[in-house]
Design a protein around this motif. Structure first.
Motif, PDB file in Angstrom:
ATOM      1  N   UNK A 234       3.034  44.875  29.897  1.00 21.11           N
ATOM      2  CA  UNK A 234       3.430  45.471  31.184  1.00 21.11           C
ATOM      3  C   UNK A 234       3.334  44.482  32.342  1.00 21.11           C
ATOM      4  N   UNK A 235       2.701  43.326  32.117  1.00 23.79           N
ATOM      5  CA  UNK A 235       2.503  42.366  33.208  1.00 23.79           C
ATOM      6  C   UNK A 235       3.091  41.017  32.837  1.00 23.79           C
ATOM      7  N   UNK A 236       3.315  40.205  33.852  1.00 23.19           N
ATOM      8  CA  UNK A 236       3.863  38.854  33.664  1.00 23.19           C
ATOM      9  C   UNK A 236       2.813  37.777  33.923  1.00 23.19           C
ATOM     10  N   UNK A 237       1.535  38.140  33.900  1.00 29.52           N
ATOM     11  CA  UNK A 237       0.460  37.197  34.219  1.00 29.52           C
ATOM     12  C   UNK A 237      -0.280  36.706  32.979  1.00 29.52           C
ATOM     13  N   UNK A 238       0.269  36.929  31.816  1.00 29.98           N
ATOM     14  CA  UNK A 238      -0.397  36.509  30.586  1.00 29.98           C
ATOM     15  C   UNK A 238      -0.047  35.060  30.252  1.00 29.98           C
ATOM     16  N   UNK A 239      -0.811  34.491  29.319  1.00 30.62           N
ATOM     17  CA  UNK A 239      -0.637  33.080  28.977  1.00 30.62           C
ATOM     18  C   UNK A 239       0.709  32.796  28.322  1.00 30.62           C
ATOM     19  N   UNK A 240       1.310  33.790  27.713  1.00 28.30           N
ATOM     20  CA  UNK A 240       2.581  33.567  27.006  1.00 28.30           C
ATOM     21  C   UNK A 240       3.813  33.798  27.884  1.00 28.30           C
ATOM     22  N   UNK A 246      10.106  39.221  34.484  1.00 29.57           N
ATOM     23  CA  UNK A 246      10.385  40.075  35.637  1.00 29.57           C
ATOM     24  C   UNK A 246      10.079  41.511  35.269  1.00 29.57           C
ATOM     25  N   UNK A 247       9.062  42.057  35.910  1.00 31.06           N
ATOM     26  CA  UNK A 247       8.719  43.464  35.660  1.00 31.06           C
ATOM     27  C   UNK A 247       9.473  44.320  36.675  1.00 31.06           C
ATOM     28  N   UNK A 248      10.598  44.837  36.217  1.00 33.10           N
ATOM     29  CA  UNK A 248      11.483  45.575  37.119  1.00 33.10           C
ATOM     30  C   UNK A 248      11.112  47.054  37.132  1.00 33.10           C
ATOM     31  N   UNK A 249      10.814  47.567  38.311  1.00 36.62           N
ATOM     32  CA  UNK A 249      10.494  48.984  38.493  1.00 36.62           C
ATOM     33  C   UNK A 249      11.476  49.555  39.505  1.00 36.62           C
ATOM     34  N   UNK A 250      12.038  50.692  39.167  1.00 36.17           N
ATOM     35  CA  UNK A 250      13.123  51.235  39.995  1.00 36.17           C
ATOM     36  C   UNK A 250      12.648  51.664  41.375  1.00 36.17           C
ATOM     37  N   UNK A 251      11.333  51.873  41.540  1.00 40.04           N
ATOM     38  CA  UNK A 251      10.825  52.271  42.857  1.00 40.04           C
ATOM     39  C   UNK A 251      10.588  51.076  43.767  1.00 40.04           C
ATOM     40  N   UNK A 252      10.657  49.860  43.229  1.00 40.39           N
ATOM     41  CA  UNK A 252      10.416  48.652  44.018  1.00 40.39           C
ATOM     42  C   UNK A 252      11.753  47.995  44.327  1.00 40.39           C
ATOM     43  N   UNK A 253      12.178  48.078  45.573  1.00 43.00           N
ATOM     44  CA  UNK A 253      13.491  47.554  45.962  1.00 43.00           C
ATOM     45  C   UNK A 253      13.477  46.048  46.184  1.00 43.00           C
ATOM     46  N   UNK A 254      12.307  45.421  46.183  1.00 40.75           N
ATOM     47  CA  UNK A 254      12.216  43.981  46.432  1.00 40.75           C
ATOM     48  C   UNK A 254      12.476  43.154  45.176  1.00 40.75           C
ATOM     49  N   UNK A 255      12.572  43.807  44.021  1.00 43.06           N
ATOM     50  CA  UNK A 255      12.768  43.097  42.768  1.00 43.06           C
ATOM     51  C   UNK A 255      14.171  43.400  42.251  1.00 43.06           C
ATOM     52  N   UNK A 256      14.887  42.369  41.869  1.00 41.07           N
ATOM     53  CA  UNK A 256      16.228  42.545  41.308  1.00 41.07           C
ATOM     54  C   UNK A 256      16.253  41.986  39.889  1.00 41.07           C
ATOM     55  N   UNK A 257      17.131  42.557  39.091  1.00 42.33           N
ATOM     56  CA  UNK A 257      17.252  42.166  37.676  1.00 42.33           C
ATOM     57  C   UNK A 257      18.501  41.322  37.507  1.00 42.33           C
ATOM     58  N   UNK A 262      13.846  38.171  31.980  1.00 41.68           N
ATOM     59  CA  UNK A 262      13.276  38.696  30.739  1.00 41.68           C
ATOM     60  C   UNK A 262      12.144  39.643  31.092  1.00 41.68           C
ATOM     61  N   UNK A 263      12.048  40.696  30.334  1.00 39.19           N
ATOM     62  CA  UNK A 263      11.008  41.686  30.604  1.00 39.19           C
ATOM     63  C   UNK A 263       9.690  41.257  29.980  1.00 39.19           C
ATOM     64  N   UNK A 264       8.562  41.760  30.473  1.00 38.84           N
ATOM     65  CA  UNK A 264       7.273  41.458  29.830  1.00 38.84           C
ATOM     66  C   UNK A 264       7.229  41.901  28.369  1.00 38.84           C
ATOM     67  N   UNK A 447      11.952  50.287  23.615  1.00 36.56           N
ATOM     68  CA  UNK A 447      11.129  51.497  23.603  1.00 36.56           C
ATOM     69  C   UNK A 447       9.701  51.198  24.051  1.00 36.56           C
ATOM     70  N   UNK A 448       9.187  50.026  23.663  1.00 34.26           N
ATOM     71  CA  UNK A 448       7.830  49.664  24.095  1.00 34.26           C
ATOM     72  C   UNK A 448       7.756  49.532  25.613  1.00 34.26           C
ATOM     73  N   UNK A 449       8.794  48.961  26.215  1.00 32.24           N
ATOM     74  CA  UNK A 449       8.800  48.836  27.670  1.00 32.24           C
ATOM     75  C   UNK A 449       8.903  50.200  28.343  1.00 32.24           C
ATOM     76  N   UNK A 450       9.723  51.078  27.781  1.00 34.46           N
ATOM     77  CA  UNK A 450       9.850  52.419  28.358  1.00 34.46           C
ATOM     78  C   UNK A 450       8.514  53.161  28.306  1.00 34.46           C
ATOM     79  N   UNK A 451       7.800  53.031  27.190  1.00 39.59           N
ATOM     80  CA  UNK A 451       6.500  53.691  27.069  1.00 39.59           C
ATOM     81  C   UNK A 451       5.519  53.156  28.104  1.00 39.59           C
ATOM     82  N   UNK A 452       5.578  51.844  28.361  1.00 41.51           N
ATOM     83  CA  UNK A 452       4.624  51.236  29.293  1.00 41.51           C
ATOM     84  C   UNK A 452       4.794  51.746  30.715  1.00 41.51           C
TER      85      UNK A 452
END
Length: 667
Positions: A234-240, A246-257, A262-264, A447-452
C-alpha cells in the motif's frame, strides 16, 4: 488367484437309522454344488446375472459388490431352507424339509486387498468439485469472457460445455467406476495398445505439479505479508520501490496517474515476491528465492499429509478446502457490490458484443476454457470414480459437478469485475485500461491493490489469499492422487503396502522439479509450462482416449457397461457426442493451437523463438509415450503381425467383476 469362502450352519441331528438317507442326500448336494459352481463361473466371465441388483449400501468387496454378512446369511437361510426361496442374484431355487436341512452360502472372493472406497458420497462430490473449480475459474474465465464479447461469450461457452465438456466428464467417471482402475491399468480392459495414454497422463500431471504449486507459494507469501496492520503493497516507501511508484487515490486530486506510473501492488509483486528484475530472461534465471522455497515446502507438506493415506484422508480435507472458497467468494461478492463504480465493471463484464461471435477465436477460447475447467484427460476423474461403489449414479454426479463448476466461473466474474470497476472509478480510467492484466497478475496486482484500499483491508487480504491457496490445494490433491492411483494399480505387489513411502517420493520429485520456478526468473518458467507443457499434449491424449473408447472398445459395449452399473442405457445424445461430436470438438482445439501459436509474453519480456521450440519439446515429451508403447506392445506380443494387431485392440476381461452370491442346500 481365487478361493471360495463357505458358510454352513450346523445341521440338525438325524436319527441313526436314517444314515443311509443322509449319505444319499450328501451325494445329491455335491452334484448340485458342482452344477452351481459352473453357473458361478459363467458369472465370473461377465454374464449378467438374473434377479435384482444388490444394494450399494451394503458392505463392499474390491469390485464394489456386497460381501456376506450375518444378516444376509440368515435371510438366505430362511428363504432357502424354510420356504425354498430363490437365491439372490440367481434364478435357482431349492427346498428342503423343515428342520432337516440348512442353507449353504458360497461366495467367490479375491485374495487381493479390497479396494479403498470413499467414506461418504459427499467426500467424492466435494473432491471432484474442488478439482474442477481451481484458480482458472477465478482469473481465466472472467478475463476470457469480457475479452470475447461479454455476455455474448456465454452462448459458445454453454454450447461447448453441453456438446463437448460434459460428455467427456461423464465418460471418464463411468469408465473409472466400472473398471475400478487408474489411468494406466484401465487400458488393458479397453484397448491394450493405448496403454501409453496412461503414462503420458502421469507425466503431464508431474509437469503441472512443477509450476502450479508455485502459484500457491506466491499466495502464501502474500498471506504471511498480510499479517500486519499496514499491508506492504500500500506504500511506496519500502526498500523495493522505485521512483515510478505512485499510490493513486481518487480522493487525492494532487496525484495523477501516467503511463509510466507503477502501483505499490505491482512493485511488491514483481520486485519483492518474484524479483523478476534480477533475471534478464529464461537464458539466465538467477538464484532460488529462499522465501519462496520455504513457502513451497510448507505447501507440499500440507499436500503430503492430505493424500498419504488415500481418499480416506483427502476426502476429509476437502470439506474445508472445497467449501471455504465459496464462503469467501460470497463475502467478496457482497463487499464488491457495495464499492463505488462496481456497476461499471459488471456492465463491462456482461455487455454482449454479438459481432464477436463471428470470430473463430471466440469459439476456440470457449472450447479451451470449458475443457481445462472441467478437466477430463488428467486421470483424476478415473481415479476418483474408481473408489465409488459399483452402482453409484455417476451420471447424476457428472451433471451436478459440471453445473457447479460452470456456475462458479460465472459468479467469479462478478467478484472480479465489481472490483475492477471500483479500480477504474478510483483511477478515472476506463475498465479495459484497468483490466489489461490477465492470469496471476489479475489476482496479485489488481485485486490485491483494490483490497488494500478497502476498509478492514487486512481481513479481506487474509481471507482472499487463503481462498487462493484452498483453490490450488484441491487441484493438487486431485492431480497427485491420479498419479498415485495409476501407479498403485499398475504395480500393486510393489507399491500397495508402501503407499506412504511412494507418495513421499512423489512429493519430493515435484518439489525438486519446481525449484526452477522459484528462481528470480521463475515466473518466466511458470508461463512457459502453462502455455506448452499441458495444453496441446493433454488435448491430444483425450482425443485418443475418446477414439479408443468409442471406436475400438465400442460405444455399444460401453453403454452396456453403464447399463450394468446404473440400470439404464445412455441416451442417443451421449452416444452421438462420444462417437462424433467430442472427437471433432477436441480436433478443433488442437488445430487452433497449431494454426494460431500463442504469442507468449510476460510483463515486458517477449519469449524468444528458441523458447517456442523448447516448449513444444516439453509438450511432446509426454505425448511420445503413446506411440512408443504401441511399438513396444507389438514387438513383444506373440504370433503373426495380424494376430498381434488383433490382440492389441482386444479388451482383456476383468476377473474382478460381476461376483455374486451362490446359495445351495446342504445337510
Amino acid at each position: 488367484m481365487e478361493t471360495e469362502d463357505v458358510m454352513m450352519t450346523t445341521t440338525s441331528a438325524l436319527a441313526g437309522d436314517k444314515g443311509d438317507q443322509v449319505e444319499g442326500l450328501k451325494e445329491k448336494n455335491e452334484e448340485e454344488s458342482r452344477e452351481q459352481g459352473d453357473e458361478k463361473l459363467m458369472l465370473a466371465d461377465g454374464t449378467e446375472p438374473r434377479g435384482p441388483k444388490l444394494s450399494s449400501s451394503e458392505p463392499q468387496v474390491s469390485n464394489g459388490f456386497t460381501t456376506s454378512t450375518s444378516q444376509s446369511f440368515r435371510e438366505a437361510q430362511g428363504s432357502g431352507a424354510g420356504s425354498g426361496g430363490t437365491a439372490p442374484g440367481l434364478g435357482h431355487s431349492s427346498s428342503a424339509p423343515m428342520g432337516g436341512f440348512r442353507t449353504l452360502v458360497v461366495q467367490q472372493t479375491s485374495l487381493e486387498r479390497p479396494r479403498e472406497t470413499w467414506s461418504k458420497k459427499m467426500d467424492f462430490l466435494l473432491s471432484v468439485i474442488g478439482y474442477a473449480v481451481d484458480l482458472g475459474n477465478v482469473w481465466r474465465f472472467p478475463y476470457i469472457c469480457y475479452q470475447n464479447g461479454g455476455g455474448a461469450f456465454l452462448l459458445p461457452y454453454m454450447l461447448m460445455a453441453v456438446f463437448g465438456g460434459v460428455p467427456l466428464f461423464y465418460m471418464e467417471l463411468a469408465l473409472g467406476q466400472f473398471h475400478r482402475s487408474g489411468c494406466i491399468s484401465i487400458w488393458k480392459h479397453i484397448c491394450p495398445i493405448f496403454k501409453g495414454i496412461g503414462f503420458a497422463i502421469c507425466i503431464i500431471a508431474l509437469y503441472i505439479a512443477f509450476y502450479y504449486n508455485t502459484i500457491m507459494a506466491w499466495a502464501l507469501y502474500y498471506l504471511l505479508s498480510s499479517l500486519r496492520p499496514v499491508l506492504p503493497w500500500t506504500t511506496c516507501t519500502n526498500s523495493w520501490n522505485t521512483v515510478n511508484c505512485n499510490r493513486y487515490i481518487w480522493t487525492d486530486s494532487n496525484i495523477t496517474w501516467s503511463n509510466s506510473s507503477t502501483s505499490p501492488a505491482q512493485e511488491f509483486y514483481t520486485r519483492q515476491v518474484l524479483q523478476v528484475h534480477r533475471s534478464p530472461g529464461l537464458h539466465h534465471l538467477g538464484a532460488v528465492s529462499w522465501q519462496l522455497a520455504l513457502c513451497l515446502l510448507f505447501i507440499f507438506t500440507i499436500v503430503y499429509f492430505s493424500i498419504w493415506k488415500g481418499v480416506k484422508t483427502s476426502g476429509k480435507v476437502v470439506w474445508v478446502t472445497a467449501t471455504f472458497p465459496y464462503l469467501v467468494l460470497l463475502v467478496l461478492l457482497v463487499r464488491g457490490a457495495t464499492l463505488p463504480g462496481a456497476w461499471r465493471g459488471v456492465i463491462y463484464y456482461l455487455k454482449p458484443e454479438w459481432s464477436k461471435l463471428l470470430s473463430t477465436t471466440v469459439w476456440i477460447d470457449a472450447a479451451a476454457q470449458i475443457f481445462f475447467s472441467l478437466g477430463p484427460g488428467f486421470g483424476v476423474l478415473l481415479a476418483f470414480a474408481s473408489y465409488n461403489p459399483f452402482h453409484n449414479n455417476c451420471y447424476k454426479d457428472a451433471l451436478v459437478t459440471s453445473s457447479v463448476n460452470c456456475l462458479t466461473s460465472f459468479i467469479s466474474g462478478f467478484v472480479i469485475f465489481s472490483v475492477l470497476g471500483y479500480m477504474a472509478e478510483m483511477r478515472k480510467l476506463p475498465v479495459d485500461a484497468v483490466a489489461k492484466d490477465a492470469g496471476p497478475s489479475l489476482l496479485f496486482i489488481i485485486y490485491a491493490e483494490a483490497i488494500s484500499n478497502m476498509p478492514a483491508a487486512t481481513f479481506f487480504a487474509i481471507i482472499f489469499f487463503l481462498m487462493i491457496i484452498m483453490l490450488g490445494l484441491d487441484s493438487t490433491f486431485a492431480g497427485l492422487e491420479g498419479v498415485v492411483t495409476a501407479m498403485l494399480d499398475e504395480f500393486p505387489h510393489v507399491l500397495a503396502k508402501r503407499r506412504e513411502l511412494f507418495v513421499f517420493g512423489l512429493v519430493c520429485v515435484c518439489y525438486l522439479g519446481a525449484l526452477s520456478t522459484l528462481t528470480y526468473g521463475g515466473a518466466f518458467v511458470v508461463k512457459l509450462f502453462e502455455e506448452y507443457a499441458t495444453g496441446p499434449a493433454v488435448i491430444t491424449v483425450v482425443l485418443l482416449e475418446v477414439i479408443a473408447v468409442s471406436w475400438f472398445y465400442g460405444t455399444t459395449r460401453f453403454c452396456n457397461d453403464v447399463h450394468y452399473m446404473l440400470g439404464f442405457y445412455p441416451g442417443w445424445f451421449w452416444r452421438i457426442c462420444w462417437v462424433g461430436i467430442c472427437p471433432c470438438f477436441l480436433l478443433f482445439i488442437i488445430i487452433s493451437f497449431l494454426a494460431f501459436p500463442p504469442d507468449v509474453k510476460l510483463f515486458d519480456y517477449h519469449y524468444p523463438q528458441w523458447t517456442t521450440v523448447l516448449g513444444y519439446c516439453i509438450g511432446v515429451s509426454s505425448f511420445i509415450c503413446v506411440p512408443i508403447y504401441m511399438v513396444y506392445y507389438l514387438l513383444n506380443a506373440k504370433g503373426t503381425f495380424k494376430q498381434r494387431l488383433l490382440k492389441s485392440i482386444t479388451p482383456v476381461p476383468s476377473s474382478d467383476l460381476h461376483r455374486d452370491y451362490i446359495v445351495t442346500n446342504a445337510v
